[in-house]
Design an enzyme around this catalytic site. Structure first.
Site, short mmCIF file in Angstrom:
data_model
loop_
_atom_site.label_atom_id
_atom_site.label_comp_id
_atom_site.label_asym_id
_atom_site.label_seq_id
_atom_site.Cartn_x
_atom_site.Cartn_y
_atom_site.Cartn_z
CG ASP A 33 -0.41 0.24 2.52
OD1 ASP A 33 0.82 0.44 2.62
OD2 ASP A 33 -1.18 0.26 3.50
CG HIS A 34 -0.79 4.79 1.47
ND1 HIS A 34 -1.83 3.90 1.66
CD2 HIS A 34 -0.65 5.46 2.64
CE1 HIS A 34 -2.30 4.05 2.89
NE2 HIS A 34 -1.60 4.98 3.50
CB CYS A 47 0.65 -2.53 4.53
SG CYS A 47 0.34 -3.51 6.01
CB THR A 92 1.74 -2.74 10.82
OG1 THR A 92 0.55 -3.17 10.13
CG2 THR A 92 1.50 -1.41 11.52
N GLY A 93 2.62 -4.35 8.07
CA GLY A 93 2.62 -5.72 7.55
C GLY A 93 1.39 -6.50 7.98
N GLY A 99 -2.12 -5.53 8.16
CA GLY A 99 -3.34 -5.47 7.33
C GLY A 99 -3.21 -6.27 6.06
CG HIS A 117 9.01 -25.70 11.45
ND1 HIS A 117 9.14 -25.63 12.82
CD2 HIS A 117 10.12 -26.38 11.01
CE1 HIS A 117 10.26 -26.23 13.20
NE2 HIS A 117 10.88 -26.68 12.11
CG ASN A 118 4.80 -22.26 9.77
OD1 ASN A 118 5.57 -21.39 10.17
ND2 ASN A 118 4.27 -23.16 10.57
NE ARG A 165 3.16 4.49 7.72
CZ ARG A 165 1.88 4.78 7.48
NH1 ARG A 165 0.93 4.21 8.23
NH2 ARG A 165 1.56 5.62 6.53
NE ARG A 223 8.57 -32.27 14.11
CZ ARG A 223 9.84 -32.04 13.76
NH1 ARG A 223 10.42 -32.79 12.85
NH2 ARG A 223 10.52 -31.05 14.30
CG HIS A 224 7.46 -29.33 10.06
ND1 HIS A 224 7.06 -28.81 11.27
CD2 HIS A 224 8.74 -29.73 10.21
CE1 HIS A 224 8.08 -28.89 12.12
NE2 HIS A 224 9.10 -29.44 11.51
NE ARG A 230 3.31 -30.90 13.97
CZ ARG A 230 4.46 -31.10 14.59
NH1 ARG A 230 5.51 -30.34 14.31
NH2 ARG A 230 4.57 -32.05 15.48
C1 RB5 Z 1 -2.07 2.75 6.44
O1 RB5 Z 1 -2.09 3.95 7.11
C2 RB5 Z 1 -1.83 1.62 7.43
O2 RB5 Z 1 -2.94 1.45 8.24
C3 RB5 Z 1 -1.50 0.32 6.70
O3 RB5 Z 1 -0.38 0.51 5.90
C4 RB5 Z 1 -1.20 -0.87 7.56
O4 RB5 Z 1 -0.24 -0.55 8.53
C5 RB5 Z 1 -2.36 -1.56 8.14
O5 RB5 Z 1 -2.26 -2.67 8.70
#
Ligand code: RB5
Length: 148
Positions: free
Chosen positions: A8-9, A65, A67-68, A70, A98-99, A109, A132-133, A136
């Site tokens: 995303d942005h 994104c 935080t990664g 969303g 494993h996954n 961010r 075994r993985h 799972r």
């Molecule tokens: C966008 O502002 C922010 O919410 C998005 O990039 C992400 O962090 C959401 O999980």
């Protein structure tokens, strides 16, 4: 190996850095966007990437994104996706061992670009252990099918 990347942005700049990094290493990378800093919604880009992984258009995906979270959560809503949301490379490595993760997600961010490169490296070079993985991972699929 063909790799898809989507963001995303909040992660456009980091996306381009990772894209260039991977191309310099000889990987073929499909950029699903966004390429803009205009505010947008991560679910659109995460879904596009996840669909491409499930259909086999790309072999693995990188989702970024702010935080990664969303974009990673979105990817995990698509059947067949095992997206690992990581802030360091050991988790990325184990997500493969494993996954059998097929998408790696992280936050522009939250971590710096050098950590992001380490995460991507582990994600791309590490093979699934199976054994075994595999049982799972099959159970994850059963949960998806509401059979567990
Ligand atoms: C966008 O502002 C922010 O919410 C998005 O990039 C992400 O962090 C959401 O999980």
């Amino acid at each position: 190996m063909k790799i898809g990347i989507a963001n995303d942005h909040a992660a456009t700049e980091m996306k381009f850095e990772i894209l260039q990094y991977l191309e310099s290493k000889g990987y073929e990378v499909v950029n699903f966007g966004t390429d803009s800093n205009e505010s947008t919604d991560y679910a659109i880009w995460g879904k596009m990437l996840a669909d491409a992984v499930v259909s086999g258009t790309v072999d693995r995906g990188i989702a970024i994104c702010g935080t990664g979270l969303g974009i990673g959560i979105t990817c995990n809503k698509v059947k067949g996706i095992r997206a690992a949301i990581c802030s360091e490379s050991l988790s990325a490595r184990y997500s493969r061992l494993h996954n059998n993760s097929n998408i790696i997600a992280f936050g522009a961010r939250i971590i710096g670009v050098e950590t992001a490169k380490e995460i991507v490296d582990e994600f791309l070079i590490t093979e699934f252990e199976g054994g075994r993985h595999q049982r799972r991972v099959d159970q994850i699929k059963a949960v998806e099918e509401q059979n567990l």
